[in-house]
Design an enzyme around this catalytic site. Structure first.
Site, PDB file in Angstrom:
ATOM      1  N   LYS A 178     -33.292  23.654 -18.647  1.00 17.19           N
ATOM      2  CA  LYS A 178     -32.937  24.409 -19.849  1.00 17.19           C
ATOM      3  C   LYS A 178     -32.712  23.422 -20.990  1.00 17.19           C
ATOM      4  CE  LYS A 178     -30.854  28.334 -17.443  1.00 17.19           C
ATOM      5  NZ  LYS A 178     -29.616  29.124 -17.203  1.00 17.19           N
ATOM      6  N   LYS A 227     -31.274  40.093 -12.306  1.00 21.06           N
ATOM      7  CA  LYS A 227     -29.905  39.618 -12.160  1.00 21.06           C
ATOM      8  C   LYS A 227     -29.232  40.375 -11.017  1.00 21.06           C
ATOM      9  CE  LYS A 227     -29.275  36.539 -15.492  1.00 21.06           C
ATOM     10  NZ  LYS A 227     -28.748  35.189 -15.271  1.00 21.06           N
ATOM     11  N   ASP A 253     -31.764  36.210  -9.464  1.00 18.98           N
ATOM     12  CA  ASP A 253     -30.745  35.247  -9.867  1.00 18.98           C
ATOM     13  C   ASP A 253     -29.377  35.838  -9.537  1.00 18.98           C
ATOM     14  OD1 ASP A 253     -29.095  33.388 -11.020  1.00 18.98           O
ATOM     15  OD2 ASP A 253     -29.710  33.777 -13.083  1.00 18.98           O
ATOM     16  N   GLU A 289     -32.496  32.257  -7.218  1.00 20.47           N
ATOM     17  CA  GLU A 289     -31.770  31.338  -8.105  1.00 20.47           C
ATOM     18  C   GLU A 289     -30.273  31.385  -7.821  1.00 20.47           C
ATOM     19  OE1 GLU A 289     -31.133  30.685 -12.921  1.00 20.47           O
ATOM     20  OE2 GLU A 289     -32.948  31.662 -12.166  1.00 20.47           O
ATOM     21  N   ASP A 306     -29.795  26.026 -10.728  1.00 17.88           N
ATOM     22  CA  ASP A 306     -29.607  26.209 -12.177  1.00 17.88           C
ATOM     23  C   ASP A 306     -28.263  25.637 -12.617  1.00 17.88           C
ATOM     24  OD1 ASP A 306     -29.572  26.990 -14.810  1.00 17.88           O
ATOM     25  OD2 ASP A 306     -29.250  29.098 -14.394  1.00 17.88           O
ATOM     26  N   GLN A 334     -30.955  29.972 -21.548  1.00 19.07           N
ATOM     27  CA  GLN A 334     -29.508  29.951 -21.674  1.00 19.07           C
ATOM     28  C   GLN A 334     -29.062  31.169 -22.485  1.00 19.07           C
ATOM     29  OE1 GLN A 334     -27.922  27.543 -19.815  1.00 19.07           O
ATOM     30  NE2 GLN A 334     -26.315  29.020 -20.186  1.00 19.07           N
TER      31      GLN A 334
END
Length: 366
Positions: free
Chosen positions: A265, A162, A190, A216, A241, A293
């Site tokens: 997802k 992240k 991401d 992402e 996403d 998620q």
């Protein structure tokens, strides 16, 4: 067989530690258990995660949407008439996870009614898939230590970092995690739409240096020229996403040149819509990743059934490990062994609700 009841039960479970990302931090899993019961007593379950910072859905709004709009539309319907159920909800905008959880619970009913796993009903391409571990934003040294711990404990070899808060910290995080894991692990990032296009492009040399395989959502979904610029400049494929919450958005993002890969997802598009997205991506030649998620065990089981069902969804690692972040859960997920998770092979999705734990964590009772 008809759908006789649809229940939305909010529950809240603390996380082992906060999950930090570009736009906020979570300390609890505030989710909703969806329970669909037929007139002959078959019960299906699914999980709806509340993500107000992503889709505008809260626990309260999910319960409201199901109780007031979705349940009345599907009650009395044959659960095998999935297209009729889908069509009856076309008028309802957004409410992604509320609608998807009902779709998943109906599929759970169908599997149990037929004595087949949803994995079989969807396609049963393979029995297991590699698991991706998500490393949330922390002090970079701690991120490297966590990557090593998950590799040693579960054999995981694919990691998502992240990023999107601070390019300087993001740079150090990428280098630290790569240094900890060595060259054998796959790493992607991401940004949760947190970088400006300038920042994303300036970070490309660092991402190439550290062997990042995907980027992402580097920039906001509502900045089309910026997204096209980043995707057109980057030698590393961009993974869409939050910008692909439904079928039409997938077509737009790919055909407009904003992304080369798509995150599917099932908590956002159920099994019914997710299958359409997978087919569209196959036809366009677009790769897919089965994303998380930030689901608990119920969501992990649903995503696993889908990821293992098709060639395209099983080629890359699937984000199935977030349930490990929860301090407890209302169901159990399959173990992660040698970096992979295997479908349970029981009728339906494979969810078995621990009713005492549900009663303990539900938050709609005094």
């Amino acid at each position: 067989m008809k759908i006789a009841a649809v229940e939305a039960i909010p529950f809240s479970i603390p996380l082992r530690r906060p999950s930090a990302f570009a736009h906020g931090t979570l300390s609890r899993a505030d989710h909703v258990l969806v329970r669909v019961t037929t007139d002959d007593g078959i019960v299906g379950h699914a999980e709806a995660p509340a993500r107000p910072f992503t889709y505008g859905e809260s626990q309260e709004s999910i319960v409201k949407a199901i109780d007031s709009w979705i349940a009345p539309a599907v009650l009395g319907t044959d659960p095998f008439a999935r297209e009729r159920v889908r069509d009856s909800l076309r008028w309802l905008r957004y409410n992604h996870t509320a609608r998807s959880a009902v779709d998943l619970a109906i599929w759970d009913v169908l599997g149990k009614a037929l004595g087949k796993s949803c994995h079989q009903l969807l396609g049963a391409f393979t029995e297991s898939v590699p698991v991706v571990h998500i490393i949330f934003a922390e002090v970079p040294e701690a991120m490297g230590e966590e990557a090593l711990r998950m590799r040693d404990r579960h054999g995981i070899g694919i990691f998502k970092i992240k990023t999107g808060k601070d390019p300087v910290v993001d740079t150090k995080a990428m280098r630290t995690v790569r240094s900890a894991l060595g060259d054998g692990a796959e790493i992607y990032v991401d940004a949760n739409k947190g970088w400006t296009p300038d920042e994303a492009i300036r970070l490309l040399p660092v991402m190439q240096e550290t062997g990042i395989t995907m980027i992402e959502e580097p920039t906001p979904a509502f900045h089309p020229l910026a997204r096209r610029w980043v995707a057109g400049t980057s030698p590393i494929p961009v993974l869409a996403d939050e910008s692909v919450t439904r079928l039409g958005e997938v077509a737009r993002e790919v055909l407009d040149g904003h992304a080369q890969l798509v995150s599917i997802k099932v908590a956002r598009t159920g099994f019914t819509e997710s299958a359409r997205i997978a087919g569209l991506c196959e036809g366009l030649g677009t790769g897919v990743v089965v994303g998380s998620q930030m689901d608990g065990a119920l969501g992990a089981l649903s995503a696993l059934a889908f990821a293992a069902a098709y060639p395209g969804t099983s080629k890359r690692g699937a984000e199935l490990g977030y349930h490990l972040e929860l301090a407890d859960d209302i169901a159990a997920a399959p173990a992660i062994e040698h970096g992979r998770m295997t479908v349970p092979g029981v009728p339906g999705i494979g969810i078995e609700i621990d009713e005492p734990k549900l009663q303990h964590y539900r938050c709609d009772q005094d």
